[in-house]
Design a protein around this motif. Structure first.
Motif, PDB file in Angstrom:
ATOM      1  N   ASN A 162     131.129  88.878  33.662  1.00 25.78           N
ATOM      2  CA  ASN A 162     132.356  89.296  34.336  1.00 25.78           C
ATOM      3  C   ASN A 162     133.590  89.019  33.502  1.00 25.78           C
ATOM      4  N   ARG A 163     133.497  88.086  32.568  1.00 28.23           N
ATOM      5  CA  ARG A 163     134.635  87.765  31.706  1.00 28.23           C
ATOM      6  C   ARG A 163     134.719  88.714  30.506  1.00 28.23           C
ATOM      7  N   GLY A 164     133.662  89.510  30.292  1.00 25.28           N
ATOM      8  CA  GLY A 164     133.689  90.498  29.221  1.00 25.28           C
ATOM      9  C   GLY A 164     133.126  90.018  27.902  1.00 25.28           C
ATOM     10  N   GLN A 165     132.979  88.719  27.747  1.00 21.60           N
ATOM     11  CA  GLN A 165     132.422  88.154  26.527  1.00 21.60           C
ATOM     12  C   GLN A 165     132.102  86.681  26.786  1.00 21.60           C
ATOM     13  N   GLY A 166     131.349  86.091  25.891  1.00 21.56           N
ATOM     14  CA  GLY A 166     131.028  84.682  26.081  1.00 21.56           C
ATOM     15  C   GLY A 166     130.356  84.100  24.863  1.00 21.56           C
ATOM     16  N   SER A 167     130.210  82.785  24.892  1.00 17.66           N
ATOM     17  CA  SER A 167     129.560  82.084  23.782  1.00 17.66           C
ATOM     18  C   SER A 167     128.665  80.988  24.351  1.00 17.66           C
ATOM     19  N   VAL A 168     127.452  80.915  23.812  1.00 18.06           N
ATOM     20  CA  VAL A 168     126.491  79.883  24.192  1.00 18.06           C
ATOM     21  C   VAL A 168     126.141  79.087  22.936  1.00 18.06           C
ATOM     22  N   VAL A 169     126.141  77.769  23.066  1.00 21.86           N
ATOM     23  CA  VAL A 169     125.730  76.913  21.953  1.00 21.86           C
ATOM     24  C   VAL A 169     124.629  75.983  22.461  1.00 21.86           C
ATOM     25  N   LEU A 170     123.441  76.150  21.911  1.00 20.47           N
ATOM     26  CA  LEU A 170     122.355  75.225  22.195  1.00 20.47           C
ATOM     27  C   LEU A 170     122.407  74.098  21.166  1.00 20.47           C
ATOM     28  N   VAL A 171     121.883  72.943  21.522  1.00 23.32           N
ATOM     29  CA  VAL A 171     121.896  71.808  20.597  1.00 23.32           C
ATOM     30  C   VAL A 171     120.463  71.398  20.298  1.00 23.32           C
ATOM     31  N   SER A 172     120.053  71.609  19.068  1.00 19.59           N
ATOM     32  CA  SER A 172     118.714  71.256  18.610  1.00 19.59           C
ATOM     33  C   SER A 172     118.788  69.924  17.872  1.00 19.59           C
ATOM     34  N   SER A 173     118.073  69.783  16.794  1.00 15.43           N
ATOM     35  CA  SER A 173     118.063  68.556  15.985  1.00 15.43           C
ATOM     36  C   SER A 173     117.464  68.887  14.632  1.00 15.43           C
ATOM     37  N   VAL A 174     117.866  68.151  13.606  1.00 16.43           N
ATOM     38  CA  VAL A 174     117.281  68.343  12.291  1.00 16.43           C
ATOM     39  C   VAL A 174     115.789  68.005  12.307  1.00 16.43           C
ATOM     40  N   ALA A 175     115.353  67.320  13.377  1.00 17.82           N
ATOM     41  CA  ALA A 175     113.920  67.057  13.546  1.00 17.82           C
ATOM     42  C   ALA A 175     113.123  68.348  13.657  1.00 17.82           C
ATOM     43  N   ALA A 176     113.797  69.453  13.967  1.00 12.48           N
ATOM     44  CA  ALA A 176     113.124  70.756  14.000  1.00 12.48           C
ATOM     45  C   ALA A 176     112.699  71.186  12.602  1.00 12.48           C
ATOM     46  N   TYR A 177     113.444  70.752  11.584  1.00 13.50           N
ATOM     47  CA  TYR A 177     113.158  71.109  10.196  1.00 13.50           C
ATOM     48  C   TYR A 177     112.451  69.979   9.439  1.00 13.50           C
ATOM     49  N   VAL A 178     112.816  68.742   9.778  1.00 15.75           N
ATOM     50  CA  VAL A 178     112.247  67.570   9.107  1.00 15.75           C
ATOM     51  C   VAL A 178     111.674  66.661  10.193  1.00 15.75           C
ATOM     52  N   PRO A 179     110.487  66.939  10.686  1.00 16.06           N
ATOM     53  CA  PRO A 179     109.937  66.172  11.804  1.00 16.06           C
ATOM     54  C   PRO A 179     109.747  64.699  11.457  1.00 16.06           C
ATOM     55  N   HIS A 180     110.001  63.862  12.457  1.00 18.24           N
ATOM     56  CA  HIS A 180     109.733  62.436  12.309  1.00 18.24           C
ATOM     57  C   HIS A 180     108.436  62.130  13.042  1.00 18.24           C
ATOM     58  N   ALA A 181     107.574  61.366  12.405  1.00 21.85           N
ATOM     59  CA  ALA A 181     106.239  61.121  12.952  1.00 21.85           C
ATOM     60  C   ALA A 181     106.264  60.440  14.316  1.00 21.85           C
ATOM     61  N   LYS A 182     107.333  59.711  14.608  1.00 17.99           N
ATOM     62  CA  LYS A 182     107.421  59.002  15.884  1.00 17.99           C
ATOM     63  C   LYS A 182     107.933  59.881  17.020  1.00 17.99           C
ATOM     64  N   LEU A 183     108.354  61.100  16.712  1.00 19.66           N
ATOM     65  CA  LEU A 183     109.009  61.958  17.710  1.00 19.66           C
ATOM     66  C   LEU A 183     108.244  63.260  17.903  1.00 19.66           C
ATOM     67  N   GLY A 184     106.922  63.160  18.034  1.00 21.87           N
ATOM     68  CA  GLY A 184     106.071  64.340  18.028  1.00 21.87           C
ATOM     69  C   GLY A 184     106.481  65.469  18.946  1.00 21.87           C
ATOM     70  N   ALA A 185     106.387  65.280  20.261  1.00 18.55           N
ATOM     71  CA  ALA A 185     106.691  66.352  21.201  1.00 18.55           C
ATOM     72  C   ALA A 185     108.167  66.721  21.179  1.00 18.55           C
ATOM     73  N   TYR A 186     109.024  65.749  20.935  1.00 17.38           N
ATOM     74  CA  TYR A 186     110.459  66.004  20.817  1.00 17.38           C
ATOM     75  C   TYR A 186     110.737  66.942  19.647  1.00 17.38           C
ATOM     76  N   ASN A 187     110.104  66.686  18.508  1.00 17.38           N
ATOM     77  CA  ASN A 187     110.250  67.591  17.360  1.00 17.38           C
ATOM     78  C   ASN A 187     109.932  69.032  17.763  1.00 17.38           C
ATOM     79  N   VAL A 188     108.831  69.199  18.482  1.00 16.90           N
ATOM     80  CA  VAL A 188     108.380  70.536  18.879  1.00 16.90           C
ATOM     81  C   VAL A 188     109.416  71.202  19.782  1.00 16.90           C
ATOM     82  N   SER A 189     109.958  70.444  20.730  1.00 19.48           N
ATOM     83  CA  SER A 189     110.940  71.021  21.651  1.00 19.48           C
ATOM     84  C   SER A 189     112.194  71.475  20.914  1.00 19.48           C
ATOM     85  N   LYS A 190     112.611  70.708  19.920  1.00 16.89           N
ATOM     86  CA  LYS A 190     113.816  71.071  19.177  1.00 16.89           C
ATOM     87  C   LYS A 190     113.570  72.263  18.256  1.00 16.89           C
ATOM     88  N   THR A 191     112.332  72.404  17.773  1.00 19.67           N
ATOM     89  CA  THR A 191     111.977  73.602  17.015  1.00 19.67           C
ATOM     90  C   THR A 191     112.003  74.829  17.926  1.00 19.67           C
TER      91      THR A 191
END
Length: 281
Positions: A162-191
Protein backbone atom coordinates in the motif's frame (compact mmCIF):
# COMPACT_ATOMS: atom_id res chain seq x y z
CA UNK A 1 -6.89 -8.80 22.76
CA UNK A 2 -3.30 -7.65 22.65
CA UNK A 3 -0.71 -7.58 25.43
CA UNK A 4 0.54 -4.32 26.90
CA UNK A 5 2.41 -1.95 24.63
CA UNK A 6 5.39 0.05 25.76
CA UNK A 7 4.64 3.73 25.15
CA UNK A 8 5.50 7.12 26.42
CA UNK A 9 3.22 10.14 26.24
CA UNK A 10 2.93 9.63 22.46
CA UNK A 11 0.41 6.87 23.16
CA UNK A 12 -2.20 9.53 23.77
CA UNK A 13 -1.79 11.17 20.38
CA UNK A 14 -3.74 10.16 17.26
CA UNK A 15 -1.79 8.32 14.60
CA UNK A 16 -1.79 11.26 12.20
CA UNK A 17 -0.25 13.45 14.89
CA UNK A 18 2.47 10.90 15.60
CA UNK A 19 3.37 10.66 11.92
CA UNK A 20 3.64 14.44 11.61
CA UNK A 21 5.66 14.94 14.78
CA UNK A 22 8.98 14.40 13.04
CA UNK A 23 8.54 17.55 10.98
CA UNK A 24 8.24 19.73 14.09
CA UNK A 25 10.71 18.03 16.41
CA UNK A 26 14.18 19.37 17.09
CA UNK A 27 15.59 16.12 15.73
CA UNK A 28 13.90 16.46 12.38
CA UNK A 29 15.13 18.15 9.27
CA UNK A 30 14.64 17.62 5.56
CA UNK A 31 18.03 15.94 5.20
CA UNK A 32 16.92 12.84 7.12
CA UNK A 33 16.81 10.17 4.44
CA UNK A 34 14.15 8.04 6.14
CA UNK A 35 11.87 10.91 7.16
CA UNK A 36 8.39 9.71 8.18
CA UNK A 37 9.03 6.14 7.09
CA UNK A 38 7.98 3.30 9.40
CA UNK A 39 10.31 0.44 10.32
CA UNK A 40 9.56 -2.77 12.18
CA UNK A 41 12.68 -4.29 13.73
CA UNK A 42 12.56 -7.66 15.49
CA UNK A 43 15.03 -8.65 18.19
CA UNK A 44 15.82 -4.98 18.68
CA UNK A 45 16.28 -4.37 22.40
CA UNK A 46 20.03 -5.03 22.52
CA UNK A 47 23.04 -5.83 20.38
CA UNK A 48 22.84 -5.49 16.61
CA UNK A 49 19.08 -5.10 16.56
CA UNK A 50 19.12 -2.23 19.05
CA UNK A 51 21.84 -0.42 17.11
CA UNK A 52 19.83 -0.83 13.91
CA UNK A 53 16.67 0.51 15.54
CA UNK A 54 18.54 3.51 16.90
CA UNK A 55 20.16 4.32 13.53
CA UNK A 56 16.89 4.04 11.59
CA UNK A 57 15.24 6.39 14.07
CA UNK A 58 18.19 8.80 13.93
CA UNK A 59 17.77 8.88 10.16
CA UNK A 60 14.12 9.89 10.46
CA UNK A 61 12.10 6.68 10.68
CA UNK A 62 9.40 5.85 13.20
CA UNK A 63 10.58 2.53 14.64
CA UNK A 64 8.64 -0.30 16.25
CA UNK A 65 11.05 -2.33 18.35
CA UNK A 66 10.38 -5.69 19.92
CA UNK A 67 11.81 -8.63 21.78
CA UNK A 68 10.59 -11.49 23.95
CA UNK A 69 10.77 -9.81 27.38
CA UNK A 70 8.71 -6.82 28.49
CA UNK A 71 11.45 -5.41 30.72
CA UNK A 72 13.89 -5.35 27.80
CA UNK A 73 11.35 -3.58 25.60
CA UNK A 74 10.65 -1.02 28.33
CA UNK A 75 14.34 -0.27 28.79
CA UNK A 76 15.09 0.08 25.08
CA UNK A 77 12.10 2.31 24.41
CA UNK A 78 12.92 4.55 27.36
CA UNK A 79 16.55 4.87 26.26
CA UNK A 80 15.71 5.86 22.70
CA UNK A 81 12.83 8.16 23.60
CA UNK A 82 15.16 10.02 25.96
CA UNK A 83 17.38 10.58 22.92
CA UNK A 84 14.43 12.30 21.21
CA UNK A 85 13.78 9.43 18.81
CA UNK A 86 10.37 8.27 17.60
CA UNK A 87 10.09 4.69 18.82
CA UNK A 88 7.44 2.44 20.29
CA UNK A 89 7.72 -1.13 21.46
CA UNK A 90 5.84 -4.32 22.06
CA UNK A 91 6.68 -7.82 23.22
CA UNK A 92 7.11 -10.20 20.31
CA UNK A 93 8.43 -13.74 20.27
CA UNK A 94 8.65 -14.09 16.49
CA UNK A 95 8.10 -17.83 16.71
CA UNK A 96 4.58 -17.27 18.07
CA UNK A 97 1.78 -16.39 15.66
CA UNK A 98 -0.12 -14.30 18.20
CA UNK A 99 2.98 -12.22 18.94
CA UNK A 100 3.60 -11.57 15.25
CA UNK A 101 -0.02 -10.43 14.93
CA UNK A 102 0.49 -8.07 17.88
CA UNK A 103 3.60 -6.61 16.27
CA UNK A 104 1.79 -5.95 12.99
CA UNK A 105 -1.20 -4.46 14.82
CA UNK A 106 1.10 -2.15 16.78
CA UNK A 107 2.64 -0.76 13.61
CA UNK A 108 -0.71 -0.22 11.94
CA UNK A 109 -2.43 1.27 14.97
CA UNK A 110 0.22 3.84 15.75
CA UNK A 111 1.89 4.51 12.42
CA UNK A 112 -0.71 3.57 9.80
CA UNK A 113 1.54 1.36 7.71
CA UNK A 114 5.00 -0.14 7.28
CA UNK A 115 7.83 0.68 4.88
CA UNK A 116 10.70 -1.44 6.22
CA UNK A 117 11.06 -4.79 7.95
CA UNK A 118 14.36 -5.76 9.58
CA UNK A 119 14.49 -9.31 10.97
CA UNK A 120 17.21 -9.49 13.59
CA UNK A 121 15.64 -11.95 16.05
CA UNK A 122 17.44 -15.28 16.23
CA UNK A 123 18.10 -18.14 18.61
CA UNK A 124 20.70 -20.80 19.21
CA UNK A 125 19.57 -23.08 22.05
CA UNK A 126 22.23 -25.72 21.47
CA UNK A 127 26.02 -25.57 21.26
CA UNK A 128 27.18 -28.67 19.48
CA UNK A 129 27.32 -30.57 16.22
CA UNK A 130 24.68 -30.65 13.50
CA UNK A 131 24.03 -34.36 13.94
CA UNK A 132 23.98 -33.96 17.69
CA UNK A 133 21.01 -31.60 17.52
CA UNK A 134 17.70 -33.03 18.69
CA UNK A 135 14.46 -32.68 16.75
CA UNK A 136 13.32 -30.09 19.27
CA UNK A 137 16.48 -28.02 18.69
CA UNK A 138 16.01 -28.21 14.92
CA UNK A 139 12.38 -27.15 15.20
CA UNK A 140 13.15 -24.16 17.41
CA UNK A 141 16.10 -22.90 15.37
CA UNK A 142 14.38 -23.22 12.01
CA UNK A 143 11.09 -21.84 13.34
CA UNK A 144 12.60 -18.66 14.76
CA UNK A 145 15.56 -18.07 12.44
CA UNK A 146 14.06 -19.00 9.06
CA UNK A 147 10.31 -19.56 9.12
CA UNK A 148 9.35 -16.59 11.31
CA UNK A 149 10.84 -13.88 9.05
CA UNK A 150 8.93 -15.27 6.08
CA UNK A 151 5.66 -15.51 8.00
CA UNK A 152 6.00 -12.03 9.48
CA UNK A 153 6.74 -10.59 6.05
CA UNK A 154 3.67 -12.31 4.61
CA UNK A 155 1.56 -10.53 7.23
CA UNK A 156 3.16 -7.15 6.59
CA UNK A 157 3.30 -7.44 2.81
CA UNK A 158 -0.16 -5.99 1.99
CA UNK A 159 0.59 -2.95 4.11
CA UNK A 160 4.01 -2.47 2.51
CA UNK A 161 2.43 -2.77 -0.95
CA UNK A 162 0.00 0.00 0.00
CA UNK A 163 2.98 2.32 0.47
CA UNK A 164 4.10 1.68 -3.12
CA UNK A 165 7.56 0.41 -2.22
CA UNK A 166 9.46 -1.17 0.63
CA UNK A 167 12.67 -2.67 1.90
CA UNK A 168 13.29 -5.89 3.82
CA UNK A 169 16.58 -6.72 5.52
CA UNK A 170 17.15 -10.20 6.88
CA UNK A 171 20.04 -10.78 9.27
CA UNK A 172 22.15 -13.88 8.69
CA UNK A 173 25.68 -14.56 9.99
CA UNK A 174 29.14 -15.16 8.57
CA UNK A 175 28.61 -18.65 10.00
CA UNK A 176 26.67 -19.24 6.78
CA UNK A 177 29.97 -18.98 4.87
CA UNK A 178 32.46 -20.05 7.55
CA UNK A 179 30.66 -22.58 9.76
CA UNK A 180 31.77 -23.05 13.33
CA UNK A 181 31.82 -26.65 14.52
CA UNK A 182 30.02 -25.76 17.75
CA UNK A 183 27.09 -24.09 15.96
CA UNK A 184 25.87 -26.88 13.71
CA UNK A 185 22.13 -26.31 13.26
CA UNK A 186 22.54 -22.56 13.71
CA UNK A 187 25.01 -22.48 10.81
CA UNK A 188 22.44 -24.24 8.63
CA UNK A 189 19.66 -21.81 9.56
CA UNK A 190 21.82 -18.81 8.71
CA UNK A 191 22.76 -20.37 5.37
CA UNK A 192 19.05 -20.83 4.67
CA UNK A 193 18.53 -17.08 5.14
CA UNK A 194 20.88 -16.38 2.23
CA UNK A 195 18.63 -18.46 -0.01
CA UNK A 196 15.48 -16.93 1.45
CA UNK A 197 16.85 -13.50 0.59
CA UNK A 198 17.47 -14.49 -3.03
CA UNK A 199 14.05 -16.10 -3.41
CA UNK A 200 12.08 -13.28 -1.81
CA UNK A 201 13.96 -10.69 -3.86
CA UNK A 202 12.79 -12.36 -7.07
CA UNK A 203 9.22 -12.76 -5.84
CA UNK A 204 8.81 -9.22 -4.53
CA UNK A 205 10.71 -7.22 -7.15
CA UNK A 206 7.54 -6.71 -9.27
CA UNK A 207 5.92 -5.17 -6.19
CA UNK A 208 8.81 -2.69 -5.82
CA UNK A 209 9.86 -4.28 -2.53
CA UNK A 210 13.56 -4.96 -2.18
CA UNK A 211 15.00 -7.78 -0.06
CA UNK A 212 18.61 -7.86 1.08
CA UNK A 213 20.59 -9.59 3.80
CA UNK A 214 23.05 -8.33 6.39
CA UNK A 215 25.73 -10.95 7.13
CA UNK A 216 27.56 -9.93 10.32
CA UNK A 217 30.87 -11.44 11.29
CA UNK A 218 32.06 -11.80 14.86
CA UNK A 219 30.30 -8.88 16.58
CA UNK A 220 30.73 -8.35 20.32
CA UNK A 221 27.24 -8.87 21.76
CA UNK A 222 25.56 -10.85 24.52
CA UNK A 223 24.50 -13.37 21.88
CA UNK A 224 28.11 -14.08 20.93
CA UNK A 225 29.23 -14.79 24.49
CA UNK A 226 28.98 -18.53 23.94
CA UNK A 227 31.98 -18.17 21.63
CA UNK A 228 33.91 -15.48 23.48
CA UNK A 229 33.95 -17.65 26.59
CA UNK A 230 36.51 -19.76 24.72
CA UNK A 231 39.82 -17.92 25.26
CA UNK A 232 41.23 -19.27 22.00
CA UNK A 233 38.29 -18.22 19.85
CA UNK A 234 39.20 -14.59 19.23
CA UNK A 235 42.76 -15.52 18.34
CA UNK A 236 41.43 -18.19 15.97
CA UNK A 237 39.25 -15.65 14.19
CA UNK A 238 42.05 -13.12 13.98
CA UNK A 239 43.89 -15.60 11.76
CA UNK A 240 41.29 -14.99 9.06
CA UNK A 241 40.31 -11.41 9.93
CA UNK A 242 41.49 -8.81 7.50
CA UNK A 243 41.07 -6.34 10.38
CA UNK A 244 42.58 -7.56 13.63
CA UNK A 245 39.61 -6.91 15.90
CA UNK A 246 36.02 -7.92 16.50
CA UNK A 247 33.16 -5.75 15.33
CA UNK A 248 30.75 -3.52 17.22
CA UNK A 249 26.94 -3.61 16.81
CA UNK A 250 26.78 -0.04 15.55
CA UNK A 251 29.06 -0.98 12.65
CA UNK A 252 26.16 -3.00 11.21
CA UNK A 253 23.54 -0.28 11.53
CA UNK A 254 24.66 2.10 8.79
CA UNK A 255 24.37 -0.55 6.10
CA UNK A 256 20.79 -1.34 7.09
CA UNK A 257 19.85 2.34 6.98
CA UNK A 258 21.44 2.57 3.53
CA UNK A 259 19.55 -0.49 2.28
CA UNK A 260 16.28 1.07 3.42
CA UNK A 261 17.06 4.43 1.84
CA UNK A 262 16.49 5.75 -1.69
CA UNK A 263 20.25 5.45 -2.23
CA UNK A 264 19.77 1.66 -2.46
CA UNK A 265 16.73 1.80 -4.75
CA UNK A 266 18.34 -0.50 -7.36
CA UNK A 267 19.83 -3.03 -4.94
CA UNK A 268 18.01 -6.25 -4.15
CA UNK A 269 18.88 -9.91 -3.56
CA UNK A 270 22.28 -9.09 -2.05
CA UNK A 271 23.89 -10.85 0.91
CA UNK A 272 26.32 -8.25 2.27
CA UNK A 273 29.05 -9.25 4.72
CA UNK A 274 30.25 -6.99 7.55
CA UNK A 275 32.96 -9.08 9.11
CA UNK A 276 36.36 -7.41 8.85
CA UNK A 277 37.21 -9.83 6.02
CA UNK A 278 35.55 -11.28 2.94
CA UNK A 279 34.57 -14.96 3.06
CA UNK A 280 33.64 -15.19 -0.63
CA UNK A 281 34.50 -13.89 -4.08
Amino acid sequence: MFGPLTWGWKNFLPSATLLSMRSTSSVANSSLKLINKVAVVTGSTNGIGFSIARRLAQDGAHVIISSRKQQNVDKAVDTLQREGLSVVGTVCHVGKAEDRERLVATALKHCGGVDFLVCTAGVNPFVGSTLGSSEQVWDKILSVNVKAPALLLSQLLPHMENRGQGSVVLVSSVAAYVPHAKLGAYNVSKTALLGLTKTLAVELAPKNIRVNCLVPGFIKTDFSQVLTEDPDFEEYWKKIFGMQRVGKPEECAGLVSFLCSPDASYITGENIVIAGFSPRL
